[in-house]
Design a protein around this motif. Sequence first.
Motif, short mmCIF file in Angstrom:
data_model
loop_
_atom_site.label_atom_id
_atom_site.label_comp_id
_atom_site.label_asym_id
_atom_site.label_seq_id
_atom_site.Cartn_x
_atom_site.Cartn_y
_atom_site.Cartn_z
N GLU A 107 0.83 -1.21 0.00
CA GLU A 107 0.00 0.00 0.00
C GLU A 107 0.86 1.24 0.00
O GLU A 107 2.01 1.21 0.43
CB GLU A 107 -0.90 0.03 1.24
CG GLU A 107 -1.90 -1.11 1.31
CD GLU A 107 -2.74 -1.06 2.58
OE1 GLU A 107 -2.60 -0.10 3.37
OE2 GLU A 107 -3.54 -1.98 2.77
N GLY A 108 0.29 2.34 -0.48
CA GLY A 108 0.97 3.62 -0.45
C GLY A 108 -0.02 4.73 -0.70
O GLY A 108 -1.06 4.52 -1.33
N ASP A 109 0.27 5.93 -0.20
CA ASP A 109 -0.60 7.09 -0.37
C ASP A 109 -0.05 8.02 -1.43
O ASP A 109 1.11 7.93 -1.83
CB ASP A 109 -0.71 7.86 0.96
CG ASP A 109 -1.40 7.03 2.04
OD1 ASP A 109 -2.35 6.31 1.70
OD2 ASP A 109 -0.98 7.12 3.21
N VAL A 112 -3.93 9.67 -7.27
CA VAL A 112 -5.18 10.33 -7.63
C VAL A 112 -6.29 9.29 -7.53
O VAL A 112 -6.14 8.19 -8.07
CB VAL A 112 -5.09 10.91 -9.07
CG1 VAL A 112 -6.43 11.47 -9.51
CG2 VAL A 112 -4.00 11.95 -9.18
N PRO A 113 -7.40 9.62 -6.85
CA PRO A 113 -8.48 8.62 -6.73
C PRO A 113 -8.91 8.10 -8.10
O PRO A 113 -9.17 8.87 -9.01
CB PRO A 113 -9.61 9.41 -6.05
CG PRO A 113 -8.89 10.49 -5.28
CD PRO A 113 -7.71 10.85 -6.15
N GLY A 114 -8.95 6.77 -8.23
CA GLY A 114 -9.40 6.12 -9.46
C GLY A 114 -8.35 5.96 -10.54
O GLY A 114 -8.63 5.39 -11.59
N GLU A 115 -7.13 6.46 -10.32
CA GLU A 115 -6.13 6.35 -11.38
C GLU A 115 -5.62 4.92 -11.53
O GLU A 115 -5.74 4.10 -10.61
CB GLU A 115 -4.95 7.30 -11.13
CG GLU A 115 -3.90 6.80 -10.17
CD GLU A 115 -2.69 7.71 -10.08
OE1 GLU A 115 -1.96 7.85 -11.08
OE2 GLU A 115 -2.48 8.29 -8.99
N ASP A 116 -5.05 4.62 -12.68
CA ASP A 116 -4.44 3.32 -12.96
C ASP A 116 -3.06 3.30 -12.33
O ASP A 116 -2.27 4.22 -12.54
CB ASP A 116 -4.35 3.11 -14.48
CG ASP A 116 -3.85 1.74 -14.85
OD1 ASP A 116 -4.15 0.78 -14.12
OD2 ASP A 116 -3.16 1.63 -15.89
N VAL A 117 -2.79 2.27 -11.52
CA VAL A 117 -1.51 2.15 -10.84
C VAL A 117 -0.82 0.89 -11.35
O VAL A 117 -1.37 -0.20 -11.29
CB VAL A 117 -1.69 2.09 -9.31
CG1 VAL A 117 -0.36 1.84 -8.62
CG2 VAL A 117 -2.34 3.37 -8.80
N ALA A 118 0.40 1.06 -11.88
CA ALA A 118 1.19 -0.07 -12.35
C ALA A 118 1.84 -0.75 -11.15
O ALA A 118 2.29 -0.08 -10.22
CB ALA A 118 2.26 0.39 -13.34
N VAL A 119 1.87 -2.09 -11.17
CA VAL A 119 2.50 -2.87 -10.11
C VAL A 119 3.64 -3.64 -10.76
O VAL A 119 3.44 -4.32 -11.76
CB VAL A 119 1.49 -3.85 -9.48
CG1 VAL A 119 2.17 -4.70 -8.41
CG2 VAL A 119 0.29 -3.11 -8.92
N VAL A 154 8.54 -4.39 -4.40
CA VAL A 154 7.41 -4.14 -5.27
C VAL A 154 7.30 -2.64 -5.48
O VAL A 154 7.46 -1.86 -4.53
CB VAL A 154 6.10 -4.70 -4.66
CG1 VAL A 154 4.90 -4.36 -5.53
CG2 VAL A 154 6.21 -6.20 -4.46
N LEU A 155 7.05 -2.24 -6.71
CA LEU A 155 6.94 -0.85 -7.06
C LEU A 155 5.50 -0.56 -7.48
O LEU A 155 4.94 -1.31 -8.28
CB LEU A 155 7.89 -0.54 -8.23
CG LEU A 155 7.92 0.88 -8.73
CD1 LEU A 155 9.36 1.32 -8.85
CD2 LEU A 155 7.22 1.00 -10.05
N ILE A 166 7.87 2.28 -3.31
CA ILE A 166 8.66 1.05 -3.35
C ILE A 166 8.59 0.44 -1.97
O ILE A 166 8.88 1.09 -0.97
CB ILE A 166 10.12 1.32 -3.75
CG1 ILE A 166 10.18 1.93 -5.14
CG2 ILE A 166 10.92 0.02 -3.69
CD1 ILE A 166 11.57 2.33 -5.58
N ARG A 167 8.20 -0.83 -1.90
CA ARG A 167 8.09 -1.53 -0.62
C ARG A 167 8.80 -2.87 -0.72
O ARG A 167 8.74 -3.54 -1.76
CB ARG A 167 6.62 -1.79 -0.26
CG ARG A 167 5.78 -0.57 -0.09
CD ARG A 167 6.03 0.10 1.26
NE ARG A 167 5.07 1.13 1.50
CZ ARG A 167 5.29 2.43 1.33
NH1 ARG A 167 6.47 2.84 0.94
NH2 ARG A 167 4.36 3.32 1.57
N ARG A 168 9.45 -3.26 0.36
CA ARG A 168 10.06 -4.59 0.45
C ARG A 168 9.04 -5.52 1.08
O ARG A 168 8.37 -5.15 2.05
CB ARG A 168 11.32 -4.58 1.32
CG ARG A 168 12.48 -3.93 0.62
CD ARG A 168 13.72 -4.06 1.43
NE ARG A 168 14.82 -3.55 0.63
CZ ARG A 168 16.07 -3.73 0.92
NH1 ARG A 168 16.40 -4.40 2.00
NH2 ARG A 168 17.01 -3.26 0.14
N LEU A 169 8.96 -6.72 0.55
CA LEU A 169 8.06 -7.71 1.12
C LEU A 169 8.78 -8.42 2.26
O LEU A 169 9.99 -8.61 2.21
CB LEU A 169 7.62 -8.74 0.08
CG LEU A 169 6.80 -8.18 -1.08
CD1 LEU A 169 6.43 -9.31 -2.03
CD2 LEU A 169 5.56 -7.46 -0.60
#
Length: 170
Positions: A107-109, A112-119, A154-155, A166-169
């Motif tokens: 998760e991250g803040d 923009v509400p509703g935008e497409d986020v690449a993972v 994970v980005l 960017i978060r480490r699992l």
Amino acid sequence: MRRAEPESVPVSIPLVVLDVRKDGTVAVTVDGIRLDPDPFAPPWRRASFGQIIDRATDDRTTPARVEVREADGTTFTDIIATRRRRAPHPTPEPEEPTPRPAFHAVEGDGFVPGEDVAVAVVTGHTDVSGTGTARALVDPDRLGPDAAGGVVEVLLFGRISGTTIIRRLP
């Protein structure tokens, strides 16, 4: 007294006709009946030959005579044999189920509400040249869970906001 002879049955195999048009599409019939591609699939093309033969012969369980009629008038004919049937493998001992990996929430803040986020899973890191250009070579063999030496990152990238997390699992 005349002995009754069994009636001989003529051997018959399906006739698959491929009419290649000038635009490269192919019209297919099997024993005179049209064979179309799956619904919503593109029209048959010359590159579809394997798919056409598999469909016409029930995955090559039935032999077929294939006639290819080219747009220039030439014709080629061949017999497609069935695939050899392999002896069934002995039933393996049931294995204990392998534990499935748990899902990880990333998760991250700042998006923009509703935008497409690449993972994306980070497969490695690279340095930037003196001109500010970054170059990455991606090795498909390193796309597993241990891609970053046991650490998986994970980005999340917001396509509108440009927010990058960017978060480490664990």
